[in-house]
Every structure is written in C-alpha cells, then in structure tokens.
Design a protein around this motif. Structure first.
Motif, PDB file in Angstrom:
ATOM      1  N   VAL A   1       0.842  -1.208   0.000  1.00 37.43           N
ATOM      2  CA  VAL A   1       0.000   0.000   0.000  1.00 37.43           C
ATOM      3  C   VAL A   1       0.875   1.255   0.000  1.00 37.43           C
ATOM      4  O   VAL A   1       0.629   2.198  -0.767  1.00 37.43           O
ATOM      5  CB  VAL A   1      -0.974  -0.008   1.198  1.00 37.43           C
ATOM      6  CG1 VAL A   1      -1.641   1.351   1.372  1.00 37.43           C
ATOM      7  CG2 VAL A   1      -2.022  -1.089   1.026  1.00 37.43           C
TER       8      VAL A   1
ATOM      9  N   ILE B   1       0.968   4.044  -2.969  1.00 37.79           N
ATOM     10  CA  ILE B   1       0.689   5.458  -2.729  1.00 37.79           C
ATOM     11  C   ILE B   1       1.873   6.318  -3.167  1.00 37.79           C
ATOM     12  O   ILE B   1       1.695   7.352  -3.817  1.00 37.79           O
ATOM     13  CB  ILE B   1       0.326   5.696  -1.252  1.00 37.79           C
ATOM     14  CG1 ILE B   1      -1.046   5.060  -0.953  1.00 37.79           C
ATOM     15  CG2 ILE B   1       0.299   7.183  -0.914  1.00 37.79           C
ATOM     16  CD1 ILE B   1      -1.430   5.047   0.506  1.00 37.79           C
ATOM     17  N   SER B   2       3.082   5.882  -2.842  1.00 40.34           N
ATOM     18  CA  SER B   2       4.247   6.669  -3.271  1.00 40.34           C
ATOM     19  C   SER B   2       4.384   6.657  -4.789  1.00 40.34           C
ATOM     20  O   SER B   2       4.783   7.661  -5.386  1.00 40.34           O
ATOM     21  CB  SER B   2       5.522   6.159  -2.605  1.00 40.34           C
ATOM     22  OG  SER B   2       5.824   4.863  -3.049  1.00 40.34           O
TER      23      SER B   2
ATOM     24  N   LEU C   1       1.869   6.484  -6.906  1.00 39.55           N
ATOM     25  CA  LEU C   1       0.830   7.385  -7.426  1.00 39.55           C
ATOM     26  C   LEU C   1       1.312   8.832  -7.417  1.00 39.55           C
ATOM     27  O   LEU C   1       1.106   9.566  -8.379  1.00 39.55           O
ATOM     28  CB  LEU C   1      -0.447   7.256  -6.594  1.00 39.55           C
ATOM     29  CG  LEU C   1      -1.315   6.040  -6.893  1.00 39.55           C
ATOM     30  CD1 LEU C   1      -2.420   5.915  -5.862  1.00 39.55           C
ATOM     31  CD2 LEU C   1      -1.892   6.114  -8.287  1.00 39.55           C
TER      32      LEU C   1
ATOM     33  N   LYS D   1      -5.658   9.651  -9.574  1.00 39.21           N
ATOM     34  CA  LYS D   1      -4.924   9.350  -8.338  1.00 39.21           C
ATOM     35  C   LYS D   1      -5.899   9.257  -7.166  1.00 39.21           C
ATOM     36  O   LYS D   1      -5.796   8.363  -6.328  1.00 39.21           O
ATOM     37  CB  LYS D   1      -3.869  10.420  -8.064  1.00 39.21           C
ATOM     38  CG  LYS D   1      -2.713  10.383  -9.044  1.00 39.21           C
ATOM     39  CD  LYS D   1      -1.724  11.502  -8.771  1.00 39.21           C
ATOM     40  CE  LYS D   1      -0.625  11.485  -9.830  1.00 39.21           C
ATOM     41  NZ  LYS D   1       0.396  12.504  -9.605  1.00 39.21           N
ATOM     42  N   ALA D   2      -6.854  10.192  -7.124  1.00 34.54           N
ATOM     43  CA  ALA D   2      -7.857  10.180  -6.058  1.00 34.54           C
ATOM     44  C   ALA D   2      -8.711   8.918  -6.121  1.00 34.54           C
ATOM     45  O   ALA D   2      -9.031   8.323  -5.082  1.00 34.54           O
ATOM     46  CB  ALA D   2      -8.731  11.424  -6.150  1.00 34.54           C
TER      47      ALA D   2
ATOM     48  N   TRP E   1      -7.802   5.950  -7.278  1.00 35.41           N
ATOM     49  CA  TRP E   1      -6.992   4.840  -6.776  1.00 35.41           C
ATOM     50  C   TRP E   1      -6.931   4.870  -5.247  1.00 35.41           C
ATOM     51  O   TRP E   1      -7.050   3.827  -4.592  1.00 35.41           O
ATOM     52  CB  TRP E   1      -5.574   4.890  -7.348  1.00 35.41           C
ATOM     53  CG  TRP E   1      -5.457   4.303  -8.716  1.00 35.41           C
ATOM     54  CD1 TRP E   1      -5.214   4.970  -9.870  1.00 35.41           C
ATOM     55  CD2 TRP E   1      -5.577   2.924  -9.078  1.00 35.41           C
ATOM     56  NE1 TRP E   1      -5.174   4.100 -10.924  1.00 35.41           N
ATOM     57  CE2 TRP E   1      -5.388   2.825 -10.467  1.00 35.41           C
ATOM     58  CE3 TRP E   1      -5.823   1.762  -8.368  1.00 35.41           C
ATOM     59  CZ2 TRP E   1      -5.444   1.630 -11.155  1.00 35.41           C
ATOM     60  CZ3 TRP E   1      -5.879   0.551  -9.048  1.00 35.41           C
ATOM     61  CH2 TRP E   1      -5.690   0.495 -10.423  1.00 35.41           C
ATOM     62  N   ILE E   2      -6.751   6.067  -4.661  1.00 33.16           N
ATOM     63  CA  ILE E   2      -6.680   6.183  -3.203  1.00 33.16           C
ATOM     64  C   ILE E   2      -8.013   5.775  -2.569  1.00 33.16           C
ATOM     65  O   ILE E   2      -8.037   5.050  -1.566  1.00 33.16           O
ATOM     66  CB  ILE E   2      -6.300   7.622  -2.780  1.00 33.16           C
ATOM     67  CG1 ILE E   2      -4.900   7.985  -3.275  1.00 33.16           C
ATOM     68  CG2 ILE E   2      -6.398   7.804  -1.270  1.00 33.16           C
ATOM     69  CD1 ILE E   2      -3.770   7.263  -2.616  1.00 33.16           C
TER      70      ILE E   2
ATOM     71  N   LEU F   1      -8.301   2.140  -2.668  1.00 34.54           N
ATOM     72  CA  LEU F   1      -7.389   1.539  -1.684  1.00 34.54           C
ATOM     73  C   LEU F   1      -8.001   1.556  -0.285  1.00 34.54           C
ATOM     74  O   LEU F   1      -7.764   0.653   0.513  1.00 34.54           O
ATOM     75  CB  LEU F   1      -6.059   2.295  -1.653  1.00 34.54           C
ATOM     76  CG  LEU F   1      -4.984   1.801  -2.597  1.00 34.54           C
ATOM     77  CD1 LEU F   1      -3.789   2.755  -2.572  1.00 34.54           C
ATOM     78  CD2 LEU F   1      -4.539   0.402  -2.275  1.00 34.54           C
ATOM     79  N   ILE F   2      -8.799   2.579  -0.009  1.00 35.25           N
ATOM     80  CA  ILE F   2      -9.423   2.675   1.313  1.00 35.25           C
ATOM     81  C   ILE F   2     -10.600   1.710   1.436  1.00 35.25           C
ATOM     82  O   ILE F   2     -10.740   1.007   2.439  1.00 35.25           O
ATOM     83  CB  ILE F   2      -9.877   4.125   1.579  1.00 35.25           C
ATOM     84  CG1 ILE F   2      -8.647   5.026   1.722  1.00 35.25           C
ATOM     85  CG2 ILE F   2     -10.758   4.211   2.822  1.00 35.25           C
ATOM     86  CD1 ILE F   2      -8.958   6.506   1.735  1.00 35.25           C
TER      87      ILE F   2
ATOM     88  N   THR G   1      -7.830  -3.818  -4.777  1.00 33.71           N
ATOM     89  CA  THR G   1      -7.194  -2.668  -5.419  1.00 33.71           C
ATOM     90  C   THR G   1      -5.689  -2.861  -5.522  1.00 33.71           C
ATOM     91  O   THR G   1      -5.088  -2.549  -6.555  1.00 33.71           O
ATOM     92  CB  THR G   1      -7.510  -1.380  -4.640  1.00 33.71           C
ATOM     93  OG1 THR G   1      -8.933  -1.247  -4.542  1.00 33.71           O
ATOM     94  CG2 THR G   1      -6.932  -0.166  -5.332  1.00 33.71           C
TER      95      THR G   1
ATOM     96  N   TYR H   1      -3.865  -2.954  -9.049  1.00 32.41           N
ATOM     97  CA  TYR H   1      -2.845  -1.943  -9.314  1.00 32.41           C
ATOM     98  C   TYR H   1      -1.528  -2.601  -9.714  1.00 32.41           C
ATOM     99  O   TYR H   1      -0.868  -2.172 -10.661  1.00 32.41           O
ATOM    100  CB  TYR H   1      -2.637  -1.054  -8.086  1.00 32.41           C
ATOM    101  CG  TYR H   1      -1.760   0.137  -8.368  1.00 32.41           C
ATOM    102  CD1 TYR H   1      -2.317   1.328  -8.788  1.00 32.41           C
ATOM    103  CD2 TYR H   1      -0.374   0.077  -8.230  1.00 32.41           C
ATOM    104  CE1 TYR H   1      -1.538   2.444  -9.062  1.00 32.41           C
ATOM    105  CE2 TYR H   1       0.418   1.170  -8.499  1.00 32.41           C
ATOM    106  CZ  TYR H   1      -0.168   2.350  -8.914  1.00 32.41           C
ATOM    107  OH  TYR H   1       0.615   3.431  -9.193  1.00 32.41           O
TER     108      TYR H   1
END
Length: 133
Positions: free
Chosen positions: A27, A31-32, A34, A45-46, A48-49, A52-53, A59, A63
C-alpha cells in the motif's frame, strides 16, 4: 492445549503478521508510486486512493497487475536520477584534480617566473609524481 498446537499457533501468527506487513508495504509503495507518476491525472490518483481505502486487497492486486511495469520503470528512473545526483555532488565536492604533468607544468611556470626556487620546484615535482604512483 498441547505443545504442538501452540507451535502451530505461533507458525500461523507468523504467517499472518508477515502477510499483513507485506500488504502495508504494498500500500505504501502504491501510494508513493501514485504521487511519483506525473502522467496520471489528479482525479485518477484520487480514485486509486479511494479504492485503496474501501476495497484494499482487490485494489492492490489490480494496481500491481495493471501498473506494475510502470511502477518498476518509475522506481528505476528515480534510482538512476538519485545516483546521477550523488555522482555530481561527489564530483563537485572533490573538485577536479590536475594530472601530475599539469602540476609540474604549473610549478615550472612558477620557477621560470622566479616565484619559487629550484628546491621548491623539485619538491613540488616530487609531490606531483608521488601522487600518481
């Protein structure tokens, strides 16, 4: 509870802890990545985040399958850039070292100009030759 049950419990706890740490690492890497990817728009990007949540395991898997190659390429590009920056810093800090012949030529010019004596010239010449050996 027998001894073997406790050994298997320890074994399974170890496996679960390893899987959890691996998931957290994935994870963080995603995130890094992205934020490192300048070609991906902010809205994506939002998305994907958010995924991820709310759907974390799926996800991460999607990814890594869909963007894993680009992720590796971006990491390699950043590593090369960091290496080049380090090399440039070392070159800049160390300065350019003159060769022995350059140092001897400079000392000879000083001798010819009368700035240094023959003994000082011989000493500078010996030092320059000692650095190349």
């Amino acid at each position: 509870m027998s001894f073997w049950n406790s050994i298997w419990d320890i074994f399974w706890w170890t496996i679960w802890i390893f899987a959890f740490i691996t998931y957290i690492w994935a994870v963080i890497a995603i995130i890094s990545d992205l934020f490192r990817d300048h070609t991906l728009a902010g809205g994506w990007k939002a998305v994907w985040i958010i995924f991820l949540i709310f759907v974390p395991f799926l996800t991460v898997l999607i990814y890594l399958i869909a963007r894993g190659r680009g992720m590796a390429e971006r990491a390699q590009k950043d590593a090369i850039a960091a290496q080049q920056a380090t090399d440039e810093y070392i070159r800049q800090t160390a300065g350019t070292s003159a060769s022995a012949s350059d140092e001897i030529a400079k000392a000879k010019a000083l001798l010819d100009a009368g700035t240094i004596t023959q003994q000082e010239y011989d000493l500078l010449k010996a030092k320059a030759l000692a650095h190349t050996a």
